[in-house]
Design an enzyme around this catalytic site. Structure first.
Site, PDB file in Angstrom:
ATOM      1  N   ASN A   9     141.435 -57.189  33.084  1.00  0.00           N
ATOM      2  CA  ASN A   9     141.993 -58.254  33.933  1.00  0.00           C
ATOM      3  C   ASN A   9     141.437 -59.577  33.420  1.00  0.00           C
ATOM      4  O   ASN A   9     140.251 -59.855  33.598  1.00  0.00           O
ATOM      5  CB  ASN A   9     141.574 -57.983  35.381  1.00  0.00           C
ATOM      6  CG  ASN A   9     141.901 -59.138  36.313  1.00  0.00           C
ATOM      7  OD1 ASN A   9     142.653 -60.050  35.960  1.00  0.00           O
ATOM      8  ND2 ASN A   9     141.335 -59.099  37.511  1.00  0.00           N
ATOM      9  N   LYS A  11     142.116 -62.538  34.444  1.00  0.00           N
ATOM     10  CA  LYS A  11     141.997 -63.579  35.477  1.00  0.00           C
ATOM     11  C   LYS A  11     142.550 -64.902  34.934  1.00  0.00           C
ATOM     12  O   LYS A  11     143.528 -64.889  34.192  1.00  0.00           O
ATOM     13  CB  LYS A  11     140.543 -63.694  35.955  1.00  0.00           C
ATOM     14  CG  LYS A  11     139.962 -62.319  36.334  1.00  0.00           C
ATOM     15  CD  LYS A  11     138.627 -62.378  37.017  1.00  0.00           C
ATOM     16  CE  LYS A  11     138.172 -60.965  37.350  1.00  0.00           C
ATOM     17  NZ  LYS A  11     136.930 -60.910  38.071  1.00  0.00           N
ATOM     18  N   HIS A  96     143.382 -57.601  44.668  1.00  0.00           N
ATOM     19  CA  HIS A  96     142.077 -57.909  44.073  1.00  0.00           C
ATOM     20  C   HIS A  96     141.255 -58.727  45.077  1.00  0.00           C
ATOM     21  O   HIS A  96     141.804 -59.505  45.854  1.00  0.00           O
ATOM     22  CB  HIS A  96     142.271 -58.685  42.761  1.00  0.00           C
ATOM     23  CG  HIS A  96     141.003 -58.806  41.975  1.00  0.00           C
ATOM     24  ND1 HIS A  96     140.058 -59.758  42.267  1.00  0.00           N
ATOM     25  CD2 HIS A  96     140.515 -58.076  40.939  1.00  0.00           C
ATOM     26  CE1 HIS A  96     139.037 -59.603  41.428  1.00  0.00           C
ATOM     27  NE2 HIS A  96     139.286 -58.592  40.622  1.00  0.00           N
ATOM     28  N   GLU A  98     139.570 -61.304  44.740  1.00  0.00           N
ATOM     29  CA  GLU A  98     139.640 -62.771  44.629  1.00  0.00           C
ATOM     30  C   GLU A  98     140.794 -63.344  45.460  1.00  0.00           C
ATOM     31  O   GLU A  98     140.551 -64.208  46.312  1.00  0.00           O
ATOM     32  CB  GLU A  98     139.650 -63.181  43.145  1.00  0.00           C
ATOM     33  CG  GLU A  98     138.245 -62.995  42.557  1.00  0.00           C
ATOM     34  CD  GLU A  98     138.177 -62.655  41.074  1.00  0.00           C
ATOM     35  OE1 GLU A  98     139.194 -62.821  40.375  1.00  0.00           O
ATOM     36  OE2 GLU A  98     137.105 -62.227  40.608  1.00  0.00           O
ATOM     37  N   GLU A 165     136.660 -51.300  43.669  1.00  0.00           N
ATOM     38  CA  GLU A 165     135.859 -52.403  43.133  1.00  0.00           C
ATOM     39  C   GLU A 165     134.950 -52.957  44.219  1.00  0.00           C
ATOM     40  O   GLU A 165     135.373 -53.832  45.004  1.00  0.00           O
ATOM     41  CB  GLU A 165     136.772 -53.529  42.641  1.00  0.00           C
ATOM     42  CG  GLU A 165     137.699 -53.140  41.524  1.00  0.00           C
ATOM     43  CD  GLU A 165     138.032 -54.350  40.656  1.00  0.00           C
ATOM     44  OE1 GLU A 165     137.702 -54.323  39.470  1.00  0.00           O
ATOM     45  OE2 GLU A 165     138.579 -55.331  41.185  1.00  0.00           O
ATOM     46  N   GLY A 171     131.611 -59.287  38.543  1.00  0.00           N
ATOM     47  CA  GLY A 171     131.128 -60.492  37.871  1.00  0.00           C
ATOM     48  C   GLY A 171     129.656 -60.771  38.099  1.00  0.00           C
ATOM     49  O   GLY A 171     129.178 -61.868  37.828  1.00  0.00           O
ATOM     50  N   SER A 204     131.590 -55.091  36.825  1.00  0.00           N
ATOM     51  CA  SER A 204     130.577 -55.135  35.764  1.00  0.00           C
ATOM     52  C   SER A 204     130.622 -53.926  34.820  1.00  0.00           C
ATOM     53  O   SER A 204     129.578 -53.417  34.410  1.00  0.00           O
ATOM     54  CB  SER A 204     129.173 -55.330  36.353  1.00  0.00           C
ATOM     55  OG  SER A 204     129.122 -56.548  37.073  1.00  0.00           O
TER      56      SER A 204
HETATM   57  P1  PGA Z   1     133.971 -57.842  36.145  1.00  0.00           P
HETATM   58  O1  PGA Z   1     135.306 -58.012  37.021  1.00  0.00           O
HETATM   59  O2  PGA Z   1     134.229 -56.715  35.166  1.00  0.00           O
HETATM   60  O3  PGA Z   1     133.803 -59.175  35.448  1.00  0.00           O
HETATM   61  O4  PGA Z   1     132.865 -57.526  37.080  1.00  0.00           O
HETATM   62  C1  PGA Z   1     135.995 -56.889  37.488  1.00  0.00           C
HETATM   63  C2  PGA Z   1     137.239 -57.302  38.229  1.00  0.00           C
HETATM   64  O5  PGA Z   1     137.265 -58.384  38.840  1.00  0.00           O
HETATM   65  O6  PGA Z   1     138.244 -56.566  38.230  1.00  0.00           O
END
Ligand code: PGA
Length: 243
Positions: A9, A11, A96, A98, A165, A171, A204
């Site tokens: 992803n 983003k 997601h 976010e 997740e 992140g 992560s």
């Molecule tokens: P990350 O993000 O691998 O940077 O932790 C995962 C995601 O948001 O799907």
């Protein structure tokens, strides 16, 4: 048999020029990748057509980072399934954390997006997961179960990917312990009641933890943010060897 889905992803990262550079370095590293797995990238909308050109003839499929439930109309900033399908997009990420957090996306909206995806031949990747505070209060399972019940209502589990997740792992560099991620993925499978449902872990994921995660019995792939932006690290993840 559940075919693992390894998805990146991107983003709000990558111009078209950067996406081309990425693919030039990434694709040659997939020449020996076994076809027992699906490799997916979700670029921003502006890079989708460039990526579709680059991915032609490779084993890489494309995902979008959103999809609307109406076929067209006055929905500024949204995108329709047909607009995505025109470029050969196969998957779409919905729910997601976010957009849940920054745009207050509800489970009901997420369900509408996922149903629209399935009705139009796109495979939704529906993300679920608890926050740090919810986990500390012992509410993780209840929160995820609600997200599953509402977000997955009336979906066909045969054309669906769920991504577990935990928000505190996204992140942050803090991966969820593989046994715990595996336990939650197993619970999700039993709640949905679909033994063939593909369930990813995300949060992560890196070259250093992919092999262990993919060795878990209930984890059928990963959704990768940060580590999917570097062609070498995402190639290592795509070329995982489960231990
Ligand atoms: P990350 O993000 O691998 O940077 O932790 C995962 C995601 O948001 O799907």
């Amino acid at each position: 048999m559940r075919r693992p889905v390894i998805a990146g992803n991107w983003k709000m990262h990558m111009t078209c020029a950067q996406a081309r550079e990425f693919m030039a370095a990434f694709l040659p590293q997939l020449e020996q990748t076994p076809n027992d797995r699906e490799i997916v990238l979700a670029p921003p909308f502006t890079a989708i057509s460039t990526m579709a050109e680059q991915a032609k003839g490779s084993c890489v499929s494309l995902a979008s980072q959103n999809v609307h439930w109406e076929p067209s109309g006055a929905f500024t900033a949204e995108i329709s399934p047909a607009m995505l399908k025109e470029h050969g997009v196969a998957y779409t990420i919905v729910g997601h954390s976010e957009p849940r957090k920054y745009f207050s996306e509800s489970d009901e909206q997420i369900n509408l997006r996922a149903r629209s995806a399935q009705d139009n031949g796109l495979i939704p990747i529906v993300c679920v997961g608890e926050s740090d505070e919810q986990r500390e209060r012992g509410e993780a399972e209840r929160v995820i179960r609600r997200q599953i019940e509402q977000g997955l209502e009336n979906l066909d589990p045969g054309s669906l990917v769920v991504a577990y997740e935990p928000i505190w792992a996204i992140g942050t560099g803090k991966t969820c312990a593989s046994e715990e991620a595996n336990r939650i993925c197993g619970l999700i499978r039993s709640w949905v009641g679909a033994p063939d449902l593909v369930i990813q872990y995300g949060g992560s994921v890196k070259p250093g933890n992919i092999d262990e995660l993919m060795g878990m019995s209930d984890i059928d792939g990963v959704l990768v943010g940060g580590a999917s932006l570097d062609p070498d690290s995402f190639a290592r993840i795509a070329n995982y060897k489960s231990v």
